[in-house]
Scaffold this active site. Structure first.
Site, mmCIF file in Angstrom:
data_model
loop_
_atom_site.group_PDB
_atom_site.id
_atom_site.type_symbol
_atom_site.label_atom_id
_atom_site.label_comp_id
_atom_site.label_asym_id
_atom_site.label_seq_id
_atom_site.Cartn_x
_atom_site.Cartn_y
_atom_site.Cartn_z
ATOM 1 N N TYR A 134 -18.124 13.325 -16.967
ATOM 2 C CA TYR A 134 -18.347 11.944 -16.586
ATOM 3 C C TYR A 134 -19.359 11.886 -15.437
ATOM 4 O O TYR A 134 -19.176 12.510 -14.392
ATOM 5 C CB TYR A 134 -17.024 11.289 -16.183
ATOM 6 C CG TYR A 134 -17.229 9.866 -15.757
ATOM 7 C CD1 TYR A 134 -17.563 8.897 -16.694
ATOM 8 C CD2 TYR A 134 -17.128 9.491 -14.430
ATOM 9 C CE1 TYR A 134 -17.793 7.581 -16.299
ATOM 10 C CE2 TYR A 134 -17.350 8.183 -14.034
ATOM 11 C CZ TYR A 134 -17.681 7.241 -14.980
ATOM 12 O OH TYR A 134 -17.920 5.959 -14.594
ATOM 13 N N ASP A 145 -9.410 15.816 -17.180
ATOM 14 C CA ASP A 145 -9.682 14.394 -17.421
ATOM 15 C C ASP A 145 -9.374 14.118 -18.893
ATOM 16 O O ASP A 145 -10.103 14.560 -19.787
ATOM 17 C CB ASP A 145 -11.157 14.117 -17.095
ATOM 18 C CG ASP A 145 -11.534 12.647 -17.286
ATOM 19 O OD1 ASP A 145 -10.817 11.929 -18.002
ATOM 20 O OD2 ASP A 145 -12.573 12.231 -16.720
ATOM 21 N N ARG A 149 0.823 -1.222 0.000
ATOM 22 C CA ARG A 149 0.000 0.000 0.000
ATOM 23 C C ARG A 149 0.852 1.266 0.000
ATOM 24 O O ARG A 149 0.468 2.281 -0.559
ATOM 25 C CB ARG A 149 -0.965 0.001 1.203
ATOM 26 C CG ARG A 149 -1.696 1.342 1.349
ATOM 27 C CD ARG A 149 -2.918 1.311 2.249
ATOM 28 N NE ARG A 149 -2.708 0.666 3.516
ATOM 29 C CZ ARG A 149 -2.010 1.183 4.533
ATOM 30 N NH1 ARG A 149 -1.411 2.358 4.408
ATOM 31 N NH2 ARG A 149 -1.882 0.522 5.658
ATOM 32 N N LYS A 158 -10.242 2.525 -19.626
ATOM 33 C CA LYS A 158 -10.738 2.794 -20.966
ATOM 34 C C LYS A 158 -9.632 2.541 -21.998
ATOM 35 O O LYS A 158 -9.151 1.436 -22.085
ATOM 36 C CB LYS A 158 -11.306 4.218 -21.021
ATOM 37 C CG LYS A 158 -12.252 4.538 -19.841
ATOM 38 C CD LYS A 158 -13.519 3.705 -19.839
ATOM 39 C CE LYS A 158 -14.362 3.845 -18.590
ATOM 40 N NZ LYS A 158 -14.731 5.206 -18.228
HETATM 41 C C1 LIG Z 1 -14.876 5.848 -17.041
HETATM 42 C C2 LIG Z 1 -14.533 7.261 -16.868
HETATM 43 C C3 LIG Z 1 -14.168 7.758 -15.609
HETATM 44 C C4 LIG Z 1 -14.168 6.895 -14.371
HETATM 45 O O1 LIG Z 1 -13.237 5.863 -14.473
HETATM 46 P P1 LIG Z 1 -13.402 4.428 -13.749
HETATM 47 O O2 LIG Z 1 -12.147 3.738 -14.122
HETATM 48 O O3 LIG Z 1 -14.650 3.786 -14.297
HETATM 49 O O4 LIG Z 1 -13.515 4.697 -12.291
HETATM 50 C C5 LIG Z 1 -13.828 9.099 -15.522
HETATM 51 N N1 LIG Z 1 -13.839 9.909 -16.606
HETATM 52 C C6 LIG Z 1 -14.193 9.461 -17.832
HETATM 53 C C7 LIG Z 1 -14.183 10.405 -18.979
HETATM 54 C C8 LIG Z 1 -14.551 8.127 -18.005
HETATM 55 O O5 LIG Z 1 -14.908 7.703 -19.217
#
Ligand SMILES: *Cc1c(COP(=O)(O)O)cnc(C)c1O
Length: 400
Positions: free
Chosen positions: A113, A186, A60, A211
């Site tokens: 998101y 993001d 951790r 993703k």
């Molecule tokens: C999926 C997604 C998130 C969140 O990510 P997780 O891995 O599902 O927690 C945040 N921002 C965008 C643009 C996303 O597509």
């Protein structure tokens, strides 16, 4: 000394594509294994002098042997100073908001998101955050919101899920910095293949590694990346984020870290093909009589195209949304009639997905009801076009 130096003279001057493909040249420390072995160790023994031979003590706290590789590679792809891997994109994104001082005011997009909007609504006020939602594509509204009161952080996502609204990242960054606020971006959807937010003024970049970075729909992961030039505010933020991850433990597991690194190796060729297919589909369906509008920043007619073309390179990623003509239930039936597009949430994998976001998000949803969201994968574009055309025809025929 990094593992690579023992086996290959590696340089971080290699281009991002090269760094991804070879995972920065890392090797198993003793055997030279390509790729490096997985270590599941949660704790590390001290020697007789009570020293830690490899500098690692507890999973951790520092992660394990494979973590530095994936963090260095992602930092390299973004052109950042360093990266932290998290157990999900949400763990990474919410970390930024959780380490802000109590009482902080944050300016966030009205469209972004869904999960982050939900977290900020449910937990933001309770944690003393003042959350201000603005349309990030309206720079006057952003400037007004940021100058209305001292602001700690401005957050952007471009193109923004699920409408693919484009934000002028450099302009919002300037507004944030003029007001002394930090600027977080993001970058999940464009990926560093198509957009590098540090070149547009970001202080911290966030990814859902679930993703495109992983790309194979079998890992949930996240990243935060720190901007290359050091400032006092950035250094403080990064220290807090490192401490937050150490003490609360939203660290990715070793097996998933291995899979994630394997996925990242093919990021560039995947993104090139995915973005080319998405562009072709967007152009095809923009002219389709059963589609009222295609939301995709790669279309010259898209309201965000000029800004997107300026801040993205080599393509516009693989996400688009179709607004289906007719009453809104028809769009849901288009998803039901697809055979090749998989009816599933998430995005960024090798297989194409279709989702009726309004139905998925429920009654609080701001997603347009007549819209299906597409995540384009690596299938032959002609098969994807045929599948959607057939689904559109069948859904329309039911209304006649
Ligand atoms: C999926 C997604 C998130 C969140 O990510 P997780 O891995 O599902 O927690 C945040 N921002 C965008 C643009 C996303 O597509």
């Amino acid at each position: 000394m990094t593992n690579s130096e023992k086996f290959t003279p590696w340089t971080t001057r290699y281009r991002p594509e090269t760094r991804a493909a070879q995972g920065d040249g890392w090797r198993g420390p003793d055997t030279g294994a390509v790729p490096p072995p997985v270590s599941l160790a949660a704790t590390y023994a001290r020697d007789a002098e009570y020293r830690l031979p490899g500098g690692l003590a507890y999973l951790r706290d520092q992660g394990g042997p494979g973590y530095e590789q994936v963090e260095n590679v992602v930092a390299g792809l973004e052109g950042g100073a360093g990266a932290l891997v998290f157990s999900s994109g949400m763990a990474a994104a919410t970390a930024v908001f959780q380490v802000l001082p109590g009482g902080s005011r944050v300016v966030v997009p009205r469209t972004m998101y869904f999960g982050l909007t939900k977290w900020l609504t449910e937990f933001g006020p309770q944690r003393g955050l003042e959350v201000v939602h603005v349309p990030m594509d309206d720079l006057d509204a952003v400037a007004a919101a940021v100058s209305a009161a001292p602001t700690a952080l401005v957050w952007a996502e471009s193109p923004a899920n699920p409408t693919w609204t484009v934000t002028d990242v450099a302009a919002v960054g300037e507004i944030a910095h003029r007001a002394g606020a930090l600027f977080g971006v993001d970058n999940t959807v464009p990926t560093p293949v198509h957009s590098r937010p540090f070149e547009l003024g970001a202080d911290v970049v966030m990814h859902s590694g679930t993703k495109y970075l992983n790309g194979h729909t079998d890992v949930v992961a996240g990243f935060l990346v720190l901007a290359p030039e050091r400032t006092e505010a950035r250094a403080t933020l990064w220290e807090r984020l490192q401490l937050h991850r150490r003490l609360t433990g939203p660290l990715l597991g070793p097996l998933e870290t291995y899979l994630l690194m394997r996925g990242i190796r093919t990021l560039f060729p995947r993104m090139r093909q995915i973005s080319a297919t998405a562009q072709a589909l967007a152009e095809h369906f923009a002219a389709h009589p059963l589609v009222s509008r295609v939301a995709y920043p790669g279309l010259p007619t898209d309201p965000g195209h000029t800004v997107a073309a300026r801040q993205m390179t080599g393509g516009f990623s693989g996400m688009l949304s179709l607004h289906v003509a007719g009453d809104w239930q028809r769009s849901l039936r288009v998803a039901q009639h697809c055979r090749l597009f998989i009816r599933a949430t998430s995005l960024g994998g090798v297989e194409s997905l279709i989702e009726h976001r309004y139905t998925f998000e429920g009654p609080d949803s701001t997603a347009p009801k007549d819209m299906v969201r597409l995540s384009i994968g690596l299938e032959n574009p002609a098969d994807l076009v045929a599948d959607l055309e057939e689904a559109l025809e069948r859904a329309a025929k039911e209304d006649r």
